[in-house]
Design a protein around this motif. Structure first.
Motif: not given
Lengths: 185, 144
Positions: B85-86, B89-90, B93, B119, B123
């Motif tokens: 997810l990280e 997410q990066t 975003s 997902t 996010l």
């Protein structure tokens, strides 16, 4: 003698039944209030689990895609071609009914304007079905001029099979390959 | 002894058994016909109804290629893992306004696609579209 007399008395006396009736009544009330009675689908499908929150709109036409890629419209099995023709017919009927109210015949005939809503379709597809089957049905539904389509899902939390094949896969993490290419379509 | 029999006769002038029969039948009917499944829906709207595309601005596309059920997919040729997810997410975003165009292989399961859409949405991807199979330029907005 003794046995016979007690048995007769027990049978003629319904007092022992009252707790049973109470419980049965409670069960009855529970099922009446908590359950929802709806027409059952032609085939059982296990829709995909999703975090989607929008509740089901019951006024939609339902298209069911079964395990063997068999397609049901309004609980009757049909072919893909019939699906398009049937839906086109329904869509046209709906648009004609809307026409007098909106008084925009040129837009209504197109079936694409913002005001013309037409019918909306709910697709109940099995979660294990291939995307190809879903894409085929989507293409046929859209070729009937229908713009409002939704896919039925189950909420994740209440499902006993909450783990999808995606979430549990033990494959290496983190982005591997590189190269950002902004793709235009 | 006599008292008991008279009161019981007064209490039950008719037998309760037919009543129980009927109640049992009603109970069976409601048990069998009621369903407790809570259905939800994911909206797949045709391109004409998509409100987020501003015609004056050329929209930015991020191509999401989903080829297998094992949790890996590509966003603009970068391989991602759905658990990761990280990194996702990066990426998201950095480009929240992009239209995430979902291309799926024909043999991918519907569940995989829905999980991926969930997902991405969770996010922060605002606009997710499902590309049509035979014509990838034809997009269907997906709003869970």
């Amino acid at each position: 003698m003794n046995f016979a007399s007690t048995r007769i008395r027990a049978a003629s006396n319904d007092d022992g039944m009252i707790p049973l009736i109470n419980i049965v009544f409670l069960l009855l009330i529970f099922f009446m209030v908590a359950g929802t009675i709806s027409a059952s689908d032609a085939v059982m499908v296990t829709p995909p689990m999703s975090k989607a929150e929008s509740p089901l709109n019951i006024e939609q036409m339902t298209v069911i895609i079964g395990h063997d890629n068999d397609i049901y419209l309004a609980n009757e099995q049909i072919t893909l071609e019939q699906l398009t023709s049937d839906l086109t017919q329904m869509q046209n009927q709906m648009l004609q009914n809307q026409m007098p109210q909106n008084q925009m015949p040129q837009n209504q005939m197109m079936g694409q304007s913002e005001d013309s809503q037409g019918i909306s379709i709910l697709i109940k597809a099995d979660g294990q079905l291939s995307m190809h089957a879903l894409q085929e049905v989507l293409a046929h539904v859209k070729s009937a001029g229908i713009a409002r389509i939704s896919l039925a899902t189950f909420p994740v939390a209440t499902s006993p099979v909450a783990t999808s094949p995606v979430a549990t896969s033990p494959v290496a993490t983190s982005p591997v390959a590189s190269g950002h290419a902004d793709g235009g379509i | 002894m006599q008292l008991i029999t008279t009161t019981s006769q007064r209490k039950n002038p008719i037998s309760l058994t037919p009543l129980i029969d009927v109640v049992f039948i009603l109970l069976l009917f409601f048990m069998l016909s009621s369903s407790f499944q809570k259905w939800r829906q994911v909206n797949i709207s045709a391109p004409t109804n998509s409100p987020t595309i501003i015609p004056s601005e050329k929209p930015e596309f991020a191509i999401v290629q989903l080829d297998s059920d094992d949790g890996r997919f590509r966003i603009d040729d970068t391989l991602f893992q759905i658990d990761d997810l990280e990194s996702l997410q990066t990426l998201i975003s950095a480009r929240p306004d992009a239209i995430y165009v979902l291309n799926t292989s024909p043999d991918v399961r519907v569940q995989t696609m829905v999980t991926l859409v969930d997902t991405l949405k969770a996010l922060g991807a605002k606009d997710i579209s499902l590309a049509s199979e035979e014509n990838p330029t034809e997009l269907n907005g997906v709003t869970p």
